[in-house]
Design a protein around this motif. Structure first.
Motif, PDB file in Angstrom:
ATOM      1  N   ASN A 152       0.835  -1.201   0.000  1.00 14.89           N
ATOM      2  CA  ASN A 152       0.000   0.000   0.000  1.00 14.89           C
ATOM      3  C   ASN A 152       0.868   1.248   0.000  1.00 14.89           C
ATOM      4  OD1 ASN A 152      -2.526  -1.249  -0.029  1.00 14.89           O
ATOM      5  ND2 ASN A 152      -2.479  -1.585   2.181  1.00 14.89           N
ATOM      6  N   ARG A 153       0.682   2.066  -1.043  1.00 17.11           N
ATOM      7  CA  ARG A 153       1.445   3.310  -1.185  1.00 17.11           C
ATOM      8  C   ARG A 153       0.506   4.491  -1.369  1.00 17.11           C
ATOM      9  NH1 ARG A 153       6.931   2.635  -2.563  1.00 17.11           N
ATOM     10  NH2 ARG A 153       7.522   0.434  -2.625  1.00 17.11           N
ATOM     11  N   CYS A 154       1.031   5.661  -1.126  1.00 14.23           N
ATOM     12  CA  CYS A 154       0.267   6.893  -1.305  1.00 14.23           C
ATOM     13  C   CYS A 154       0.165   7.213  -2.798  1.00 14.23           C
ATOM     14  CB  CYS A 154       0.947   8.042  -0.561  1.00 14.23           C
ATOM     15  SG  CYS A 154       0.132   9.643  -0.782  1.00 14.23           S
ATOM     16  N   LYS A 155      -1.035   7.444  -3.279  1.00 12.96           N
ATOM     17  CA  LYS A 155      -1.231   7.749  -4.700  1.00 12.96           C
ATOM     18  C   LYS A 155      -0.554   9.065  -5.081  1.00 12.96           C
ATOM     19  CE  LYS A 155      -4.908   8.121  -8.172  1.00 12.96           C
ATOM     20  NZ  LYS A 155      -6.387   8.051  -8.392  1.00 12.96           N
ATOM     21  N   GLU A 156      -0.622  10.035  -4.175  1.00 14.34           N
ATOM     22  CA  GLU A 156      -0.024  11.344  -4.458  1.00 14.34           C
ATOM     23  C   GLU A 156       1.493  11.339  -4.293  1.00 14.34           C
ATOM     24  OE1 GLU A 156      -4.218  11.691  -3.693  1.00 14.34           O
ATOM     25  OE2 GLU A 156      -2.618  10.824  -2.461  1.00 14.34           O
ATOM     26  N   LEU A 157       2.000  10.435  -3.486  1.00 13.66           N
ATOM     27  CA  LEU A 157       3.434  10.372  -3.220  1.00 13.66           C
ATOM     28  C   LEU A 157       3.851   8.899  -3.214  1.00 13.66           C
ATOM     29  CD1 LEU A 157       5.697  12.423  -2.579  1.00 13.66           C
ATOM     30  CD2 LEU A 157       5.326  11.928  -0.152  1.00 13.66           C
ATOM     31  N   PRO A 158       4.064   8.298  -4.401  1.00 19.93           N
ATOM     32  CA  PRO A 158       4.280   6.848  -4.522  1.00 19.93           C
ATOM     33  C   PRO A 158       5.401   6.289  -3.667  1.00 19.93           C
ATOM     34  CG  PRO A 158       3.915   7.829  -6.676  1.00 19.93           C
ATOM     35  CD  PRO A 158       4.054   8.968  -5.714  1.00 19.93           C
ATOM     36  N   GLU A 159       6.416   7.100  -3.346  1.00 20.81           N
ATOM     37  CA  GLU A 159       7.519   6.590  -2.522  1.00 20.81           C
ATOM     38  C   GLU A 159       7.127   6.491  -1.044  1.00 20.81           C
ATOM     39  OE1 GLU A 159       8.365  11.065  -3.170  1.00 20.81           O
ATOM     40  OE2 GLU A 159       7.501   9.355  -4.249  1.00 20.81           O
ATOM     41  N   LEU A 160       5.938   6.990  -0.684  1.00 17.27           N
ATOM     42  CA  LEU A 160       5.469   6.947   0.695  1.00 17.27           C
ATOM     43  C   LEU A 160       4.668   5.676   0.937  1.00 17.27           C
ATOM     44  CD1 LEU A 160       5.049   8.259   3.482  1.00 17.27           C
ATOM     45  CD2 LEU A 160       3.024   9.418   2.527  1.00 17.27           C
ATOM     46  N   LEU A 161       5.231   4.790   1.764  1.00 16.41           N
ATOM     47  CA  LEU A 161       4.548   3.549   2.114  1.00 16.41           C
ATOM     48  C   LEU A 161       3.544   3.783   3.238  1.00 16.41           C
ATOM     49  CD1 LEU A 161       7.501   0.975   2.154  1.00 16.41           C
ATOM     50  CD2 LEU A 161       5.636   1.082   0.509  1.00 16.41           C
ATOM     51  N   MET A 162       2.432   3.097   3.192  1.00 18.87           N
ATOM     52  CA  MET A 162       1.438   3.218   4.250  1.00 18.87           C
ATOM     53  C   MET A 162       1.962   2.641   5.557  1.00 18.87           C
ATOM     54  SD  MET A 162      -2.517   1.947   4.207  1.00 18.87           S
ATOM     55  CE  MET A 162      -3.673   2.567   5.436  1.00 18.87           C
ATOM     56  N   GLY A 163       2.761   1.567   5.456  1.00 21.51           N
ATOM     57  CA  GLY A 163       3.359   0.993   6.657  1.00 21.51           C
ATOM     58  C   GLY A 163       2.506  -0.055   7.343  1.00 21.51           C
ATOM     59  N   ASP A 164       1.587  -0.703   6.597  1.00 21.67           N
ATOM     60  CA  ASP A 164       0.754  -1.732   7.211  1.00 21.67           C
ATOM     61  C   ASP A 164       1.444  -3.090   7.268  1.00 21.67           C
ATOM     62  OD1 ASP A 164       0.721  -2.207   4.520  1.00 21.67           O
ATOM     63  OD2 ASP A 164      -1.438  -2.518   4.360  1.00 21.67           O
ATOM     64  N   GLU A 165       2.640  -3.185   6.698  1.00 26.94           N
ATOM     65  CA  GLU A 165       3.474  -4.387   6.755  1.00 26.94           C
ATOM     66  C   GLU A 165       2.812  -5.620   6.139  1.00 26.94           C
ATOM     67  OE1 GLU A 165       6.522  -3.844  10.394  1.00 26.94           O
ATOM     68  OE2 GLU A 165       4.515  -4.472  11.010  1.00 26.94           O
ATOM     69  N   CYS A 166       2.075  -5.393   5.077  1.00 28.62           N
ATOM     70  CA  CYS A 166       1.503  -6.525   4.341  1.00 28.62           C
ATOM     71  C   CYS A 166       1.868  -6.390   2.867  1.00 28.62           C
ATOM     72  CB  CYS A 166      -0.016  -6.579   4.497  1.00 28.62           C
ATOM     73  SG  CYS A 166      -0.758  -7.970   3.594  1.00 28.62           S
ATOM     74  N   GLN A 167       2.489  -7.429   2.335  1.00 25.32           N
ATOM     75  CA  GLN A 167       2.833  -7.451   0.921  1.00 25.32           C
ATOM     76  C   GLN A 167       2.111  -8.599   0.227  1.00 25.32           C
ATOM     77  OE1 GLN A 167       6.989  -7.515  -0.023  1.00 25.32           O
ATOM     78  NE2 GLN A 167       7.325  -5.393   0.588  1.00 25.32           N
ATOM     79  N   LYS A 168       1.705  -8.348  -1.003  1.00 20.91           N
ATOM     80  CA  LYS A 168       1.103  -9.386  -1.831  1.00 20.91           C
ATOM     81  C   LYS A 168       2.024  -9.586  -3.033  1.00 20.91           C
ATOM     82  CE  LYS A 168      -3.544  -7.977  -0.422  1.00 20.91           C
ATOM     83  NZ  LYS A 168      -3.187  -6.777   0.344  1.00 20.91           N
ATOM     84  N   ILE A 169       2.471 -10.800  -3.219  1.00 20.42           N
ATOM     85  CA  ILE A 169       3.435 -11.115  -4.281  1.00 20.42           C
ATOM     86  C   ILE A 169       2.789 -12.100  -5.247  1.00 20.42           C
ATOM     87  CG2 ILE A 169       5.692 -12.102  -4.828  1.00 20.42           C
ATOM     88  CD1 ILE A 169       5.034 -10.829  -1.318  1.00 20.42           C
ATOM     89  N   ILE A 170       2.662 -11.693  -6.491  1.00 18.04           N
ATOM     90  CA  ILE A 170       2.082 -12.542  -7.523  1.00 18.04           C
ATOM     91  C   ILE A 170       3.220 -13.009  -8.431  1.00 18.04           C
ATOM     92  CG2 ILE A 170       0.293 -12.758  -9.276  1.00 18.04           C
ATOM     93  CD1 ILE A 170      -0.715 -11.870  -6.495  1.00 18.04           C
ATOM     94  N   LEU A 171       3.481 -14.306  -8.449  1.00 15.22           N
ATOM     95  CA  LEU A 171       4.542 -14.866  -9.277  1.00 15.22           C
ATOM     96  C   LEU A 171       3.949 -15.440 -10.558  1.00 15.22           C
ATOM     97  CD1 LEU A 171       6.711 -16.688  -6.582  1.00 15.22           C
ATOM     98  CD2 LEU A 171       6.931 -14.354  -7.462  1.00 15.22           C
TER      99      LEU A 171
END
Length: 307
Positions: A152-171
């Motif tokens: 989860n990232r900020c739409k207005e500032l893509p380098e800003l992570l929300m910090g919820d510590e959940c990643q989804k990885i699609i291989l």
């Protein structure tokens, strides 16, 4: 014709030819389920999927099934583990494209998080970092990437992570960007799709070689072969029962239309069926008026027995 397919509950992807255990790939449900009973195998899969090294992992409590509220849907995970740093990993194998990956991962995240907090707990500090990994035999997004990583990232500032510590990885086993990702990932995803000695490069990661040896042991196990054959027969009977049930519904509708003096062309148009199919069912109904819808359906599918 489309209605017939829907009523029969048939999907081309569910009617694949029988695949012997010795020829199965890690992407096949049975082999993946059996292989991931072994914790070391799970550790290798996580490491190669994410490009990381884990010191130790353990089964997460209730690792296969997570229940929702009574009467609401739960989930059955392929495997669910936790490492010694408190990170949790849910890994899923998806051979066919059902079109549900994005919302499926959203639902999985919700049910994974909920049990981490006790009833009445005020804060959210006990929510652990979570990784939801879905290994696909298709390119979910069409960009040719072997790995798509979402957070989860900020739409207005893509380098800003929300910090919820959940990643989804699609291989994606069909990836093409070999130069942009680590070689162990590429070799691993190719091996998942075709799990044979020919798909083990001499210079591949030692963990992949170890994984291959484990799969070869499973494939050579006679008792495992018997178990697989029994499961395959059970699944075949379930599919057969579903097909017969669908065909019976169609026969019933045709019977009712005939009772209203509808002709073959009218019935075919109203039910969106082929004329020759309706003609075949009509002939059987007239020849065998005492047969039930299910008995007529059996004759349609398997042929009429010779007297």
């Amino acid at each position: 014709m489309e209605k017939r397919k829907q009523l029969n509950m048939q999907m081309d992807t569910d009617n694949e030819p029988f695949n012997p255990l010795k020829d199965m790939n890690l992407m096949d449900d049975f082999l993946f389920d059996v292989a991931t009973v072994d914790l070391e195998t799970c550790k290798i899969i996580i490491e190669l999927s994410l490009g990381i090294t884990l010191t130790k992992i353990a089964w997460k409590e209730g690792q296969k099934v997570v229940h929702n509220l009574p009467g609401k849907r739960g989930i059955r995970m392929d495997f669910y583990a936790e490492d010694d740093q408190g990170r949790v990993f849910d890994v899923e194998m998806q051979k066919r494209n059902r079109g549900n990956i994005p919302k499926r991962t959203r639902f999985y995240q919700a049910l994974i998080d909920a049990p981490m907090l006790k009833s009445g707990e005020q804060g959210f500090d006990h929510l652990k970092p979570a990784y939801i990994i879905v290994i696909c035999g298709f390119d979910q997004y069409g960009y040719g990437f072997y790995r798509y990583t979402f957070d989860n990232r900020c739409k207005e500032l893509p380098e800003l992570l929300m910090g919820d510590e959940c990643q989804k990885i699609i291989l994606n086993t069909k990836g093409t960007n070999d130069e942009d990702v680590e070689k162990p990932l590429v070799d691993f995803l190719h091996y998942i799709e075709k799990s044979s000695e020919d798909n083990i490069p001499e210079d591949c990661d030692e963990r992949l070689k170890h994984l291959h040896r484990k799969l070869e042991e499973i494939k050579a196990n006679e008792q495992m072969g018997v178990t697989y054959m029994k499961m395959e027969e059970r699944d075949r009977l379930i599919r057969k029962e579903g097909e017969l049930k669908g065909e019976s519904k169609i026969v019933s509708m045709i019977r009712k239309k005939l009772a209203k003096n509808k002709n073959i062309i009218e019935i075919a148009e109203e039910l969106e069926l082929e004329n020759n199919y309706v003609q075949k069912v009509t002939a059987l109904l007239r020849e065998e008026p005492d047969k039930t819808d299910e008995q007529v359906a059996e004759m349609v599918i398997y042929g009429k027995e010779e007297k």
